[in-house]
Design a protein around this motif. Structure first.
Motif, PDB file in Angstrom:
ATOM      1  N   ASP A 124      -1.839  -0.772  -3.437  1.00  0.00           N
ATOM      2  CA  ASP A 124      -3.064   0.016  -3.297  1.00  0.00           C
ATOM      3  C   ASP A 124      -2.703   1.477  -3.543  1.00  0.00           C
ATOM      4  O   ASP A 124      -1.796   2.019  -2.901  1.00  0.00           O
ATOM      5  CB  ASP A 124      -3.658  -0.154  -1.901  1.00  0.00           C
ATOM      6  N   LYS A 155     -12.804   3.527  14.952  1.00  0.00           N
ATOM      7  CA  LYS A 155     -13.641   2.321  14.972  1.00  0.00           C
ATOM      8  C   LYS A 155     -14.609   2.352  16.158  1.00  0.00           C
ATOM      9  O   LYS A 155     -15.800   2.054  16.010  1.00  0.00           O
ATOM     10  CB  LYS A 155     -12.771   1.073  15.032  1.00  0.00           C
ATOM     11  N   PRO A 214     -18.160   2.028   5.439  1.00  0.00           N
ATOM     12  CA  PRO A 214     -17.932   0.749   6.123  1.00  0.00           C
ATOM     13  C   PRO A 214     -16.443   0.540   6.369  1.00  0.00           C
ATOM     14  O   PRO A 214     -15.598   1.059   5.638  1.00  0.00           O
ATOM     15  CB  PRO A 214     -18.470  -0.276   5.126  1.00  0.00           C
ATOM     16  N   LEU A 215     -16.126  -0.198   7.404  1.00  0.00           N
ATOM     17  CA  LEU A 215     -14.747  -0.567   7.682  1.00  0.00           C
ATOM     18  C   LEU A 215     -14.505  -1.971   7.163  1.00  0.00           C
ATOM     19  O   LEU A 215     -15.282  -2.886   7.439  1.00  0.00           O
ATOM     20  CB  LEU A 215     -14.461  -0.510   9.184  1.00  0.00           C
ATOM     21  N   SER A 216     -13.423  -2.144   6.401  1.00  0.00           N
ATOM     22  CA  SER A 216     -13.122  -3.457   5.848  1.00  0.00           C
ATOM     23  C   SER A 216     -12.911  -4.461   6.973  1.00  0.00           C
ATOM     24  O   SER A 216     -12.160  -4.201   7.919  1.00  0.00           O
ATOM     25  CB  SER A 216     -11.865  -3.380   4.977  1.00  0.00           C
ATOM     26  N   PRO A 217     -13.568  -5.623   6.905  1.00  0.00           N
ATOM     27  CA  PRO A 217     -13.448  -6.595   7.996  1.00  0.00           C
ATOM     28  C   PRO A 217     -12.061  -7.204   8.141  1.00  0.00           C
ATOM     29  O   PRO A 217     -11.746  -7.774   9.182  1.00  0.00           O
ATOM     30  CB  PRO A 217     -14.483  -7.667   7.622  1.00  0.00           C
ATOM     31  N   ASP A 218     -11.221  -7.095   7.100  1.00  0.00           N
ATOM     32  CA  ASP A 218      -9.886  -7.696   7.193  1.00  0.00           C
ATOM     33  C   ASP A 218      -8.793  -6.666   7.469  1.00  0.00           C
ATOM     34  O   ASP A 218      -7.614  -6.985   7.427  1.00  0.00           O
ATOM     35  CB  ASP A 218      -9.559  -8.464   5.913  1.00  0.00           C
ATOM     36  N   ASN A 219      -9.173  -5.414   7.749  1.00  0.00           N
ATOM     37  CA  ASN A 219      -8.185  -4.363   7.967  1.00  0.00           C
ATOM     38  C   ASN A 219      -7.886  -4.228   9.455  1.00  0.00           C
ATOM     39  O   ASN A 219      -8.647  -3.630  10.219  1.00  0.00           O
ATOM     40  CB  ASN A 219      -8.695  -3.034   7.407  1.00  0.00           C
ATOM     41  N   ARG A 234       0.841  -1.186   0.000  1.00  0.00           N
ATOM     42  CA  ARG A 234       0.000   0.000   0.000  1.00  0.00           C
ATOM     43  C   ARG A 234       0.880   1.241   0.000  1.00  0.00           C
ATOM     44  O   ARG A 234       1.950   1.266   0.612  1.00  0.00           O
ATOM     45  CB  ARG A 234      -0.919   0.031   1.224  1.00  0.00           C
ATOM     46  N   GLU A 240     -11.979   3.280   1.009  1.00  0.00           N
ATOM     47  CA  GLU A 240     -12.021   3.006   2.441  1.00  0.00           C
ATOM     48  C   GLU A 240     -11.716   4.315   3.129  1.00  0.00           C
ATOM     49  O   GLU A 240     -11.369   5.303   2.465  1.00  0.00           O
ATOM     50  CB  GLU A 240     -10.988   1.937   2.820  1.00  0.00           C
ATOM     51  N   LYS A 251     -11.046   6.312  -4.067  1.00  0.00           N
ATOM     52  CA  LYS A 251     -11.393   5.225  -4.979  1.00  0.00           C
ATOM     53  C   LYS A 251     -11.174   5.705  -6.419  1.00  0.00           C
ATOM     54  O   LYS A 251     -11.919   6.540  -6.924  1.00  0.00           O
ATOM     55  CB  LYS A 251     -12.855   4.817  -4.775  1.00  0.00           C
TER      56      LYS A 251
END
Length: 464
Positions: free
Chosen positions: A195, A246, A229-234, A6, A386, A391
């Motif tokens: 990214d 968060k 939304p917050l990415s579930p894997d971040n 990233r 995010e 984006k």
């Protein structure tokens, strides 16, 4: 799992200036002023020996992320000296779309021509200078900036040279991407795209030690808490400053624009906001305007719809900032103040989170009409992949172009030096007439002040 890279900062900030060779690096650590001396931390001069304002470069780095327990965490910074890193190819695409704005009318759309020199690519160490020169002789702007790399192969993006000939301006913005060439365990070179990030080229910051009450980081934070939304894997949202985001998001009530149970830290979330409000006095002299302080019109700043009579004519805190202060007012906060502000970060120690916030903390979070570092589009949730990361290629509204080079600066003042200084001395009829002419697109008029005299300047006219 394939390797994940990233770019940080997710949004970098460059600033225009005069000298060709002299420049400084923008902020890279939160709480540290731009252009600090390495040994003492004191701010170094922003001007060269001839009194010309230096350019601020945005420096971009690549971080590798690793998976743990189903979450991604930052592992280490990647440079050209890192083992098995063959190359880092940077691509930047800056553009100035202001020439497409036929009328300066707030949040209306755009059409027409603009200055887009195309993408530029750079790689290696100590490379310079890959320029964004003007390919169209019909457009007076000749230069939007350049790319360089430092001794470690980090990307440096420098803006233009404070041009406003024929009342134009050389502000720009655009995407930043990188391809990392990695030698894998089989000895073959593999290309992995990082990214991407974004670069905003803004005007000089002449009071960099005075932070805005509403910073760009606060505006983007508000969008993240309320709408993204917050990415579930971040896993980055489980630590540091982002852990507070968060926690706020999980407790937020959008219907009432308030928190249910969240208790802000006085030391980290309340005291810094109050301090910034006090520091604003350093750049505002109410006695010079002859106006009285009205608590209902604080902070003393104009908003997106100045002098319209609407509720948005004055600058306000974000919804999240206001909710934090309300919790403090109601006694629902962590009483962790020990009389000392947070300690500054260790010099030379960089983190992905720190790089992101250092850039955004030193920018204005409003008002965005005309805007300073970025336009009102930054408030729209559809521009984000995010929190805090743009984006690329997305559409904000059905009738607007995809998010691409020049997107965030296109609605801003032309030239960037232009500001609005209407006065009651001009009378409400004069202001209404001026607003109507701008609405009709017949002229782009600016009310300027010189001494005690007020006059109108139009695009294309010289200001004597």
């Amino acid at each position: 799992m394939s390797r994940v890279f990233r770019i940080h900062p997710a949004v970098g900030i460059a600033r225009v200036g005069h000298p060709e060779s002299e420049f400084f690096i923008g902020p890279e650590q939160p709480g540290v002023a731009p252009n600090p001396a390495p040994a003492t931390g004191r701010v170094l001069p922003f001007k060269d020996a001839q009194g010309r304002v230096k350019r601020q470069a945005a420096r971009f780095r690549v971080w590798e992320y690793e998976g743990c327990c189903g979450l991604l965490y930052p592992k280490r910074e990647i440079t050209l000296s890192t083992a098995n890193i063959v190359a880092i190819r940077w691509t930047v695409h800056l553009a100035n779309r202001k020439a497409s704005c036929f009328q300066f009318d707030g949040q209306d759309g755009t059409t027409g021509k603009w200055f887009d020199p195309g993408p530029r690519i750079i790689s290696g160490v100590r490379q310079s200078s890959v320029r964004f020169d003007n390919p169209n002789p019909e457009i007076p702007i000749k230069f939007l900036g350049e790319l360089r790399t430092d001794e470690a192969g980090h990307l440096l993006v420098l803006g233009g040279h404070v041009n406003n000939d024929t009342w134009l301006g050389d502000m720009a913005d655009g995407p930043v991407s990188a391809v990392i060439v990695v030698r894998n365990e089989n000895g073959y070179a593999e290309e992995i795209a990082a990214d991407p990030a974004w670069c905003l080229v803004g005007p000089p910051d002449f009071a960099s030690s005075v932070a805005n009450i509403v910073r760009l980081s606060d505006t983007m934070w508000d969008v993240a808490v309320r709408k993204l939304p917050l990415s579930p894997d971040n896993g980055t949202f489980l630590q540091g400053r982002l852990a507070e985001l968060k926690a706020q998001k999980e407790d937020w009530n959008e219907a009432t624009k308030s928190f249910k149970n969240y208790k802000p830290s006085f030391k980290r979330e309340i005291q810094p906001l109050l301090e910034r409000a006090l520091l604003a006095r350093q750049v505002h002299n109410p006695d010079s305007t002859g106006t009285k302080v009205d608590p209902k019109q604080m902070p003393k700043a104009l908003g997106d719809e100045a002098f319209t009579g609407k509720s948005t004519q004055f600058m306000s805190l974000t919804h999240v900032q206001y909710a934090l202060l309300r919790q403090w007012k109601d006694g629902k906060f962590l009483e962790d103040w020990d009389g000392k502000p947070e300690a500054p970060p260790t010099p030379g120690v960089f983190t992905p989170e720190g790089l992101d916030f250092a850039a955004l903390d030193n920018c204005a979070g409003g008002p965005f009409f005309p805007g300073i570092d970025v336009s009102w589009l930054i408030r729209h949730e559809n521009v984000y992949a995010e929190p805090f990361r743009i984006k690329h290629g997305a559409r904000v509204f059905p009738d607007l172009m995809p998010i691409g080079p020049g997107f965030f600066s296109q609605q801003m003042a032309l030239p960037w030096q232009a500001d609005f200084y209407p006065s009651e001395k001009l009378g409400p009829e004069r202001l209404e007439q001026d607003a109507q002419r701008q609405k009709n697109g017949s002229t782009l008029g600016f009310i300027l002040k010189e001494g005690e005299e007020y006059f109108e300047a139009k695009v294309g006219e010289s200001v004597k």
